[in-house]
Motif scaffolding. Sequence first.
Motif, PDB file in Angstrom:
ATOM      1  N   SER A 176     -81.463 -52.453  -1.783  1.00 20.10           N
ATOM      2  CA  SER A 176     -82.780 -52.399  -1.155  1.00 20.10           C
ATOM      3  C   SER A 176     -83.615 -51.259  -1.717  1.00 20.10           C
ATOM      4  N   ARG A 180     -86.984 -51.683  -4.057  1.00 20.44           N
ATOM      5  CA  ARG A 180     -88.211 -51.073  -3.507  1.00 20.44           C
ATOM      6  C   ARG A 180     -88.808 -50.082  -4.509  1.00 20.44           C
ATOM      7  N   ASP A 215     -93.566 -56.461   2.044  1.00 25.57           N
ATOM      8  CA  ASP A 215     -92.194 -56.220   2.500  1.00 25.57           C
ATOM      9  C   ASP A 215     -91.429 -57.530   2.673  1.00 25.57           C
ATOM     10  N   ALA A 219     -88.116 -58.586   0.642  1.00 29.21           N
ATOM     11  CA  ALA A 219     -86.890 -58.902   1.383  1.00 29.21           C
ATOM     12  C   ALA A 219     -86.166 -60.115   0.800  1.00 29.21           C
ATOM     13  N   VAL A 222     -84.196 -58.644  -2.088  1.00 30.02           N
ATOM     14  CA  VAL A 222     -83.117 -57.802  -1.581  1.00 30.02           C
ATOM     15  C   VAL A 222     -81.978 -58.664  -1.049  1.00 30.02           C
ATOM     16  N   SER A 223     -82.321 -59.671  -0.259  1.00 25.69           N
ATOM     17  CA  SER A 223     -81.311 -60.555   0.303  1.00 25.69           C
ATOM     18  C   SER A 223     -80.513 -61.245  -0.804  1.00 25.69           C
ATOM     19  N   GLU A 226     -78.283 -58.611  -2.593  1.00 25.67           N
ATOM     20  CA  GLU A 226     -77.183 -58.159  -1.724  1.00 25.67           C
ATOM     21  C   GLU A 226     -76.053 -59.186  -1.706  1.00 25.67           C
TER      22      GLU A 226
END
Length: 314
Positions: A176, A180, A215, A219, A222-223, A226
């Motif tokens: 994350s 970012r 954001d 996300a 990021v998801s 991850e």
Amino acid sequence: MSIAIDFPQSTLIPVNGVELEVFESGRENAGNPIVLCHGWPEHAYSWRHQVPALVAAGYHVIVPNQRGYGNSSRPDDVTEYDIEHLAGDLVALLDHYEYQDATFVGHDWGAAVVWGLTLLHPSRVNKVINLSLPYQERSDMPWIEFLELILGSDYYFVHFNRQPGVADAVLDDNASRFLRNLYRKNVPLLPPEPGMTMINLARAETPLGEPVMSDSDLAVYVSAFEKSGFTGGINWYRNLDRNWHLLGAVDPIIHQPTLMVYGEQDVIPKSEKLADFVPNVDVVSLDCGHWILEEMPKEANQAIVSWLARQTAT
């Protein structure tokens, strides 16, 4: 994290010994395919601003998460991420849709794949549109050796190769924060920090510049990372020397009509010899940095759609 409602749903398609997660739109335009190839560390979702514009322009839009990304396969063997495999996936994707050829669009590493695909399988590419990364003239020595000589062992291309697994672990642990801090614009010019840039970004507490996306959009990335980790995408870098050898015997000239889109503030330099290797090239420069698709989506769409229209008209 689910993909935003206005982005197409994905399908897993078996190709070339792997499965690719493919997002598709504009099936009503079957027969006029355009394939969009993301870079690193990106995702098919990077093309969300382009998909509706290209469908409206009459294209069947095919957007794969390439091997190593999203829900696509992530082979363990590093050599399975070389240019022959990456290009082979795209050729097999055309075969799946029963297309002889298509227009291919690439950003960043996706542009490198499109350049390589076009050299290896010229009959499968009818037009090329690349953003951020111009055609790279083959160096006299393998790429990593060359970059290490010029830029040193901490340069991230070199570090990825010489210290396998080190950066991957840091990025995986800080997905994350890394994303970012990476997806920024108008970043102030500062003296280079000691150490490896990508590891530094993953550990930096405070981002510089301004975000290039919301954001909620961030996300999605990021998801995805991850879940997938970064190793698959980084393995593309670990094949640069292998690709140097694989492309050594092919005709180095791109003969297809080509559009090259630069970001004026990108750290990647423009190519002074682009027209020598890509004689049928048109060049557009936009007043933005590296993340063209995020920073100036409307202007990028205008450049791409108007260029395509001119090609069709001639």
